[in-house]
Write an enzyme that holds these catalytic residues in place. Structure first.
Site, PDB file in Angstrom:
ATOM      1  N   ARG A  17      23.532  18.402  66.027  1.00 60.51           N
ATOM      2  CA  ARG A  17      23.619  17.542  64.833  1.00 60.51           C
ATOM      3  C   ARG A  17      23.150  18.297  63.589  1.00 60.51           C
ATOM      4  O   ARG A  17      23.573  18.010  62.477  1.00 60.51           O
ATOM      5  CB  ARG A  17      22.815  16.247  65.033  1.00 60.51           C
ATOM      6  CG  ARG A  17      22.821  15.325  63.815  1.00 60.51           C
ATOM      7  CD  ARG A  17      22.536  13.854  64.156  1.00 60.51           C
ATOM      8  NE  ARG A  17      21.442  13.692  65.078  1.00 60.51           N
ATOM      9  CZ  ARG A  17      20.143  13.782  64.745  1.00 60.51           C
ATOM     10  NH1 ARG A  17      19.787  13.997  63.497  1.00 60.51           N
ATOM     11  NH2 ARG A  17      19.209  13.643  65.660  1.00 60.51           N
ATOM     12  N   TYR A  44      41.764   7.717  47.744  1.00 57.03           N
ATOM     13  CA  TYR A  44      41.979   7.398  49.146  1.00 57.03           C
ATOM     14  C   TYR A  44      41.307   6.034  49.383  1.00 57.03           C
ATOM     15  O   TYR A  44      40.216   5.789  48.871  1.00 57.03           O
ATOM     16  CB  TYR A  44      41.347   8.494  50.012  1.00 57.03           C
ATOM     17  CG  TYR A  44      41.609   8.331  51.472  1.00 57.03           C
ATOM     18  CD1 TYR A  44      42.856   8.615  52.012  1.00 57.03           C
ATOM     19  CD2 TYR A  44      40.603   7.883  52.329  1.00 57.03           C
ATOM     20  CE1 TYR A  44      43.103   8.454  53.363  1.00 57.03           C
ATOM     21  CE2 TYR A  44      40.838   7.720  53.683  1.00 57.03           C
ATOM     22  CZ  TYR A  44      42.094   8.010  54.193  1.00 57.03           C
ATOM     23  OH  TYR A  44      42.329   7.851  55.528  1.00 57.03           O
ATOM     24  N   ASP A  73      37.901  15.505  45.649  1.00 59.81           N
ATOM     25  CA  ASP A  73      38.569  15.459  46.953  1.00 59.81           C
ATOM     26  C   ASP A  73      39.828  16.324  46.817  1.00 59.81           C
ATOM     27  O   ASP A  73      40.773  15.957  46.119  1.00 59.81           O
ATOM     28  CB  ASP A  73      38.907  14.012  47.312  1.00 59.81           C
ATOM     29  CG  ASP A  73      39.502  13.884  48.717  1.00 59.81           C
ATOM     30  OD1 ASP A  73      40.093  14.861  49.207  1.00 59.81           O
ATOM     31  OD2 ASP A  73      39.387  12.793  49.313  1.00 59.81           O
ATOM     32  N   LYS A  91      43.558  17.069  57.913  1.00 64.02           N
ATOM     33  CA  LYS A  91      44.885  17.241  57.347  1.00 64.02           C
ATOM     34  C   LYS A  91      45.320  18.717  57.436  1.00 64.02           C
ATOM     35  O   LYS A  91      45.533  19.189  58.521  1.00 64.02           O
ATOM     36  CB  LYS A  91      44.906  16.687  55.922  1.00 64.02           C
ATOM     37  CG  LYS A  91      44.199  15.302  55.790  1.00 64.02           C
ATOM     38  CD  LYS A  91      44.926  14.189  56.530  1.00 64.02           C
ATOM     39  CE  LYS A  91      44.140  12.884  56.660  1.00 64.02           C
ATOM     40  NZ  LYS A  91      43.618  12.302  55.430  1.00 64.02           N
TER      41      LYS A  91
HETATM   42  C1  LIG Z   1      42.629  11.392  55.123  1.00 64.91           C
HETATM   43  C2  LIG Z   1      41.913  11.466  53.844  1.00 64.91           C
HETATM   44  C3  LIG Z   1      40.551  11.168  53.763  1.00 64.91           C
HETATM   45  C4  LIG Z   1      39.758  10.693  54.951  1.00 64.91           C
HETATM   46  O1  LIG Z   1      39.694  11.673  55.927  1.00 64.91           O
HETATM   47  P1  LIG Z   1      39.463  11.344  57.483  1.00 64.91           P
HETATM   48  O2  LIG Z   1      39.434  12.694  58.085  1.00 64.91           O
HETATM   49  O3  LIG Z   1      40.598  10.486  57.936  1.00 64.91           O
HETATM   50  O4  LIG Z   1      38.155  10.623  57.554  1.00 64.91           O
HETATM   51  C5  LIG Z   1      39.934  11.289  52.539  1.00 64.91           C
HETATM   52  N1  LIG Z   1      40.612  11.673  51.434  1.00 64.91           N
HETATM   53  C6  LIG Z   1      41.926  11.958  51.484  1.00 64.91           C
HETATM   54  C7  LIG Z   1      42.617  12.360  50.231  1.00 64.91           C
HETATM   55  C8  LIG Z   1      42.621  11.869  52.685  1.00 64.91           C
HETATM   56  O5  LIG Z   1      43.927  12.126  52.720  1.00 64.91           O
END
Ligand SMILES: *Cc1c(COP(=O)(O)O)cnc(C)c1O
Length: 404
Positions: free
Chosen positions: A68, A121, A193, A218
């Site tokens: 962790r 998001y 982000d 992603k």
């Molecule tokens: C998918 C996504 C998230 C969240 O990510 P997870 O891995 O599903 O928790 C946050 N911001 C954007 C722009 C995303 O596409």
């Protein structure tokens, strides 16, 4: 165990191109002669002596004390991500939302004020609009394309500005350099982000943003097989966020960290194909009679195309488009696709498609959807690495299949 305590970022001294970094950016952290990193599938790590144990227990972000707190596989991924984003260090987590919520909760306290975007998001919007107010952190939500609105929302207690670009549902762009310029002189932290762009296409830290967050689920993982998240920033900020991370515990498993490392090796190759495929398809879609509108930052018709070109070197996988004939025609279109997979998420090797309004129909009212800018005939497509002609043939057949 003998491994460096902090992520050894900038393995090349910042001299490599991204294509090389994804392959060799973690070389300095190799613990044995194996060419491929071993998976350290252990929750806990042995100390040799009492002194060594004390050192392991008291070193922030120690790579081999308790998983962790950190894990040797995490450190290798973190070294690559830090170098790609041009930050001192990076911190891996179990999901993108884990990374975002841990970052925000780690940096803010009751009474602080935040500026966030009108479009984020969806779970990030929830964090600012529903979760943080319960803890006395209030946000002003502004149109991310309006710099004046961002500047006007700044007040004495403003601690942080959250941005995301490009963003759903119409791939609008936030001017990263301009936001950083507003925030820096006032000591306001900025978080971007960068999931939709990836550091191969956009480097927010080089434009002055303090903290870059990612859903590594992603592009970084790239194969739709893991969830993971990352925060890229200075060592000082990473330590503050890590302290919250040890409390919230959004930990990435060593196996998934290893899959992420494997995915990263081909990131540059995948992005090259994805950028080319998506731009080609966006242009092709624009010429189809049954398509109403196409939203893609790489198109000249995108209202912020000039800004996109200024801060991005490629425009990524995600295209949004609307189908003539409303919700029903759009529903029939996504059902008729045979190659493009009908599933959420983005940035992986396979092309994915969702009917955006259908996705939210269960949790949002029509009025809420309208407020979020989601039209009933919007399709979101994440373009993969298939041959572009096969994708065109699939889309073409599904568009023709509609009797209207
Ligand atoms: C998918 C996504 C998230 C969240 O990510 P997870 O891995 O599903 O928790 C946050 N911001 C954007 C722009 C995303 O596409």
């Amino acid at each position: 165990m003998k491994v460096v305590a902090q992520s050894a970022s900038v393995a090349s001294g910042g001299n490599w191109h991204d294509e090389t970094t994804v392959l060799h950016g973690d070389a300095g952290l190799a613990s044995d002669a194996s060419v491929v990193a071993p998976i350290h599938y252990s929750a806990t790590f042995r100390a040799g002596t009492a002194d060594e144990f004390a050192d392991m227990a008291n070193t922030p972000r120690h790579p081999g004390f308790y998983t962790r707190y950190g894990n040797p596989v995490h450190k290798r991924v973190e070294a690559i991500l830090a170098e790609l984003e041009g930050t001192e260090t990076a911190l891996l987590m179990g999901s993108g939302m884990g990374a975002i919520s841990t970052t925000i909760l780690g940096l803010l306290s009751a009474g602080d004020h935040v500026i966030a975007q009108q479009r984020h998001y969806m779970s990030t919007s929830k964090l600012f609009e529903e979760v943080l107010p319960r803890f006395g952190v209030h946000s002003t939500i502004v149109d991310q394309t309006d710099l004046q609105a961002i500047a006007g929302a700044i007040r004495p207690g403003t601690k942080l500005i959250m941005v995301e670009t490009p963003v759903n549902p119409t791939l609008s762009i936030t001017d990263l350099a301009a936001v950083a310029e507003l925030a820096r002189p006032r000591g306001i932290l900025t978080v971007a982000d960068n999931t939709f762009a990836s550091p191969l296409n956009q480097k927010p830290h080089a434009l002055g943003i303090d903290i870059v967050v990612h859903s590594a689920t992603k592009y970084f993982g790239g194969h739709h097989d893991i969830t993971a998240g990352a925060v890229c920033c200075s060592r000082e900020l990473a330590e503050r966020i890590w302290t919250m991370h040890t409390t919230l515990g959004a930990v990435l498993s060593p196996m998934d960290a290893w899959l992420l490392l494997r995915g990263l090796r081909t990131l540059a190759l995948r992005m090259e194909r994805i950028n080319a495929n998506a731009l080609g398809l966006a242009q092709w879609l624009q010429a189809q009679p049954k398509i109403e509108q196409v939203f893609y930052p790489g198109l000249q018709s995108h209202p912020q195309h000039e800004l996109a070109r200024r801060q991005m070197t490629g425009f990524g996988a995600v295209i949004a488009f609307s189908i003539k004939g409303g919700f029903e025609a759009t529903s029939r279109f996504v059902s008729a696709l045979k190659l493009a997979t009908h599933a959420v998420s983005l940035g992986g090797v396979e092309t994915l498609v969702v009917h955006t309004a259908a996705m939210w129909a269960g949790t949002m009212t029509e009025a809420q959807m309208q407020a979020a800018g989601i039209e009933p005939n919007f399709v979101r497509m994440s373009v993969g690495v298939e041959h572009i002609e096969d994708l065109k043939a699939d889309l073409s057949a599904a568009l023709k299949g509609d009797p209207q």
